[in-house]
Design an enzyme around this catalytic site. Structure first.
Site, PDB file in Angstrom:
ATOM      1  N   ASP A  16       0.824  -1.218   0.000  1.00  0.00           N
ATOM      2  CA  ASP A  16       0.000   0.000   0.000  1.00  0.00           C
ATOM      3  C   ASP A  16       0.855   1.264   0.000  1.00  0.00           C
ATOM      4  OD1 ASP A  16      -2.424   1.336  -0.035  1.00  0.00           O
ATOM      5  OD2 ASP A  16      -2.531   1.477   2.157  1.00  0.00           O
ATOM      6  N   ASN A  64     -11.060  -2.908  -4.988  1.00  0.00           N
ATOM      7  CA  ASN A  64     -10.361  -1.946  -5.857  1.00  0.00           C
ATOM      8  C   ASN A  64     -11.090  -1.677  -7.180  1.00  0.00           C
ATOM      9  OD1 ASN A  64      -7.062  -3.022  -4.764  1.00  0.00           O
ATOM     10  ND2 ASN A  64      -8.224  -1.241  -4.114  1.00  0.00           N
TER      11      ASN A  64
HETATM   12  C1  IPE Z   1      -5.311  -2.821  -0.116  1.00  0.00           C
HETATM   13  O1  IPE Z   1      -5.017  -1.479  -0.287  1.00  0.00           O
HETATM   14  C2  IPE Z   1      -5.359  -3.524  -1.438  1.00  0.00           C
HETATM   15  C3  IPE Z   1      -4.087  -3.656  -2.146  1.00  0.00           C
HETATM   16  C4  IPE Z   1      -2.908  -3.292  -1.709  1.00  0.00           C
HETATM   17  C5  IPE Z   1      -4.175  -4.308  -3.421  1.00  0.00           C
HETATM   18  P1  IPE Z   1      -6.153  -0.382  -0.400  1.00  0.00           P
HETATM   19  O2  IPE Z   1      -5.478   0.931  -0.553  1.00  0.00           O
HETATM   20  O3  IPE Z   1      -7.132  -0.744  -1.458  1.00  0.00           O
HETATM   21  O4  IPE Z   1      -6.874  -0.499   1.014  1.00  0.00           O
HETATM   22  P2  IPE Z   1      -7.824   0.539   1.769  1.00  0.00           P
HETATM   23  O5  IPE Z   1      -8.864   0.967   0.786  1.00  0.00           O
HETATM   24  O6  IPE Z   1      -6.967   1.697   2.184  1.00  0.00           O
HETATM   25  O7  IPE Z   1      -8.344  -0.205   2.934  1.00  0.00           O
HETATM   26  C1  IPE Z   2      -1.775   0.115  -3.301  1.00  0.00           C
HETATM   27  O1  IPE Z   2      -1.492   1.471  -3.352  1.00  0.00           O
HETATM   28  C2  IPE Z   2      -1.920  -0.466  -4.675  1.00  0.00           C
HETATM   29  C3  IPE Z   2      -3.263  -0.922  -5.011  1.00  0.00           C
HETATM   30  C4  IPE Z   2      -4.290  -0.894  -4.232  1.00  0.00           C
HETATM   31  C5  IPE Z   2      -3.435  -1.489  -6.322  1.00  0.00           C
HETATM   32  P1  IPE Z   2      -2.650   2.533  -3.331  1.00  0.00           P
HETATM   33  O2  IPE Z   2      -3.034   2.873  -4.738  1.00  0.00           O
HETATM   34  O3  IPE Z   2      -3.765   2.113  -2.466  1.00  0.00           O
HETATM   35  O4  IPE Z   2      -1.905   3.774  -2.686  1.00  0.00           O
HETATM   36  P2  IPE Z   2      -2.525   4.834  -1.681  1.00  0.00           P
HETATM   37  O5  IPE Z   2      -3.056   4.072  -0.503  1.00  0.00           O
HETATM   38  O6  IPE Z   2      -3.611   5.555  -2.431  1.00  0.00           O
HETATM   39  O7  IPE Z   2      -1.373   5.710  -1.344  1.00  0.00           O
HETATM   40 MG    MG Z   3      -4.151   2.386  -0.484  1.00  0.00          MG
END
Ligand code: IPE
Ligand code: IPE
Ligand code: MG
Length: 264
Positions: A16, A64
């Site tokens: 993340d 997602n």
């Molecule tokens: C979790 O991250 C999913 C992945 C890393 C693929 P998210 O960014 O989607 O999680 P939330 O929405 O902050 O809980």
């Molecule tokens: C995790 O990074 C990757 C995926 C969920 C695919 P994020 O895209 O959630 O990054 P933040 O949380 O917005 O910084």
């Molecule tokens: Mg995220």
């Protein structure tokens, strides 16, 4: 003396922070994902070097899909273009690619790239890379419950069949049935939540949270997570003293294998 854990066999990572990493640099979110994909490649190498057996990377959750279409499309096309380029290096390193999640919902090009990576690396045995795509822990548990009910319905004595399922047998109905239980779950990006990842194994895996955004997560950070894990005592409900005597081969005479008043 204490009963410490050694190297985790199965490490799961919530990668993340890609979006915030990009935002910090006034770059498009997709650039963060691109850098995140490069980091994914690196962590597999680090894990392989350490002797970890399985590494599961949360690349796309069932939730997602709610992101802007352009970001979802970008993520899928990164997967379809970058994965095939990794196959030769994975062959060399003995990486076997596996999938957790329902990939039939992914665009055809991404599905093909995943299937090709799985097929071509199927004979490798140094480390498993489990790509978690369109994966959700609640969906997995629910699918497992349905699978168990269908199985029970085919048995002669349905009630007895259901009664025979305990916690460890129930895991056989889950998508993760042929994976080792997760020992260590790492989440980068500073959030302290599971976000629907490996819910069943989260019951007893060790959690490690890093404030680093995923593209900034370095080998030292990974090794710090492993060192932290190595210092943990995984008691699974027992006492520290019981673990120590078990490790030294003594039989603990004052523990009960069964629950209930009769045993006490
Ligand atoms: C979790 O991250 C999913 C992945 C890393 C693929 P998210 O960014 O989607 O999680 P939330 O929405 O902050 O809980
Ligand atoms: C995790 O990074 C990757 C995926 C969920 C695919 P994020 O895209 O959630 O990054 P933040 O949380 O917005 O910084
Ligand atoms: Mg995220």
């Amino acid at each position: 003396m204490s009963a410490k854990s050694a190297l985790p066999r199965h490490v799961a990572v919530v990668m993340d922070g890609n979006g915030r990493w990009a935002k910090q640099r006034s770059l498009p979110r997709l650039e963060g994902h691109r850098r995140g994909a490069a980091k994914a490649r690196q962590i597999v190498e680090w894990a392989a070097d350490c002797g970890i057996r399985q590494i599961s990377l949360f690349a796309f959750s069932t939730e997602n899909w709610s992101r802007p279409k352009i970001e979802v499309r970008g993520l899928m096309s990164l997967l379809a273009t970058l994965l095939p380029r990794e196959i030769a290096a994975m062959q060399q390193k003995g990486v076997r690619v596996r999938v957790l999640g329902d990939i039939t919902a992914l665009p055809k090009k991404a599905q093909k790239a995943i299937e090709k990576a799985c097929t071509e690396t199927a004979a490798n045995s140094h480390i498993d890379l489990v790509l978690c795509l369109n994966y959700g822990g609640q969906q997995e548990v629910m699918a497992g419950a349905k699978r168990m009910c269908r199985w029970a319905a085919e048995q002669e004595d349905v009630a007895a069949a259901l009664d025979s399922i305990d916690v460890s047998r129930f895991r056989n109905f889950l998508w993760c049935d042929d994976l080792l239980p997760v020992d260590l779950l790492i989440r980068t990006g500073g959030e302290h939540r599971i976000s629907n990842f490996f819910l069943w194994d989260a019951a007893y895996c060790e959690l490690y949270f890093s404030h680093r955004y995923w593209p900034d997560f370095e080998r030292d950070d990974f090794e710090a997570a492993l060192a932290d894990y190595a210092g943990r005592e995984r008691r699974f409900g027992k006492t520290s003293e019981q673990l120590i005597s078990e490790q030294s081969g003594e039989k603990c005479s004052d523990s009960f294998a069964v629950r209930g008043d009769d045993a006490l």
